[in-house]
Scaffold this active site. Structure first.
Site, short mmCIF file in Angstrom:
data_model
loop_
_atom_site.label_atom_id
_atom_site.label_comp_id
_atom_site.label_asym_id
_atom_site.label_seq_id
_atom_site.Cartn_x
_atom_site.Cartn_y
_atom_site.Cartn_z
CD GLU A 151 43.97 7.13 53.63
OE1 GLU A 151 43.41 7.08 54.74
OE2 GLU A 151 43.60 6.44 52.65
CE LYS A 185 39.88 7.35 55.72
NZ LYS A 185 40.81 6.22 55.56
CB CYS A 192 40.82 7.00 51.58
SG CYS A 192 40.87 5.25 51.11
#
Length: 281
Positions: A55, A125, A166
């Site tokens: 990430e 994200k 994530c």
């Protein structure tokens, strides 16, 4: 089960780069690109088809809003162009995390670039983790048309690829939505910290098993000024068992995924077919 009939690659070799975050500084992006060049060369030498980076690999993760805005690029920016050149040079597809600018907003994003340097998929994200993400990034929206207008999954070498970042994978709805869109392989750049090892040990294998897909989870090792990272990168198979798993230290983790194993697992565990959509919405 289209993959079993139509796949152009019966297996793929993945290389997951478990590396420390790039050190904070004005030249962070340049150093990250230099490291990517080295890792792509090593991945190609190892026979990998895809290199997965953590990430925010292009800038470092916990760098603050000011640095995120400094390094954030719009689609087709210079660092993203360099990433595409590296993929072409070594003939290796690359999935990596980076700060993305869209007008006045900045996102924690990931891109999947094929071995010809073409970006096939981009993800922003969705689930922002704690104060660190809230301080740094804007929250992405979501639609079934996808986050960049190109759909939720992309076809690459006969495999249907999905992305998440994530914390996204810790919510079962994320992986399920991508599985229902047809994903065979979910690629997850991450920055998971010490204290959350259960994500690698429990949640990632569970996401793979319950959605009958492979999940490639590439984490940092080492530390930055704010966090210590746990490593434990892995590729989880559709039966929930690890294909390959890393320890806590720096390494280039190499693993092979198989269409045959995917099809066999889906026959043995037809969770998506047996799911009661009328009850679950």
């Amino acid at each position: 089960m289209a993959l079993a009939e139509d796949a152009t690659a019966e297996s793929l070799t993945l290389a997951l780069a478990q590396v420390p975050p790039v050190e904070i500084g004005d030249d962070a992006v340049e150093r990250a690109l230099s490291r990517t060049d080295r890792l792509a060369a090593e991945a190609a030498t190892s026979g990998a088809d895809l290199l997965v980076l953590p990430e925010m690999h292009l800038s470092g993760y916990a760098i603050g809003r000011g640095a995120v805005e400094q390094f954030a690029e719009e689609w087709g920016g210079p660092a993203l162009t360099r990433m595409a050149e590296i993929a072409r040079t070594y003939g290796v597809a690359i999935c990596h995390g980076f700060p993305e600018r869209d007008g006045q907003r900045v996102y924690n994003s990931a891109a999947f670039i094929d071995e010809h340097g073409t970006e096939l998929l981009r993800w922003r994200k969705l689930h922002l983790f704690g104060d660190v993400d809230a301080r740094q990034f804007d929250r992405a929206g979501f639609s079934d048309e996808g986050l960049t207008g190109e759909g939720l999954v992309a076809d690459w070498r006969g495999w249907s690829i999905g992305l998440a970042i994530c914390y996204d994978v810790e919510f079962p709805e994320t992986a399920r939505r991508l599985a229902l869109a047809g994903a065979d392989l979910l690629v997850v750049p991450t920055a998971n910290m010490v204290g959350f090892e259960a994500v690698s040990r429990l949640l990632v294998p569970a996401r793979a098993l319950e959605n009958q897909m492979y999940v490639a989870y590439a984490n940092y090792t080492g530390e930055d000024p704010e966090f210590q990272y746990s490593g434990l990168s892995l590729i989880a198979g559709p039966d929930g068992a690890p294909v390959v798993a890393a320890g806590a230290g720096e390494e280039l983790l190499i693993g092979r995924i198989s269409a045959e194993r995917l099809v066999a697992s889906r026959c043995a565990n037809p969770y998506l077919e047996d799911r009661r959509g009328d009850m679950l919405g």
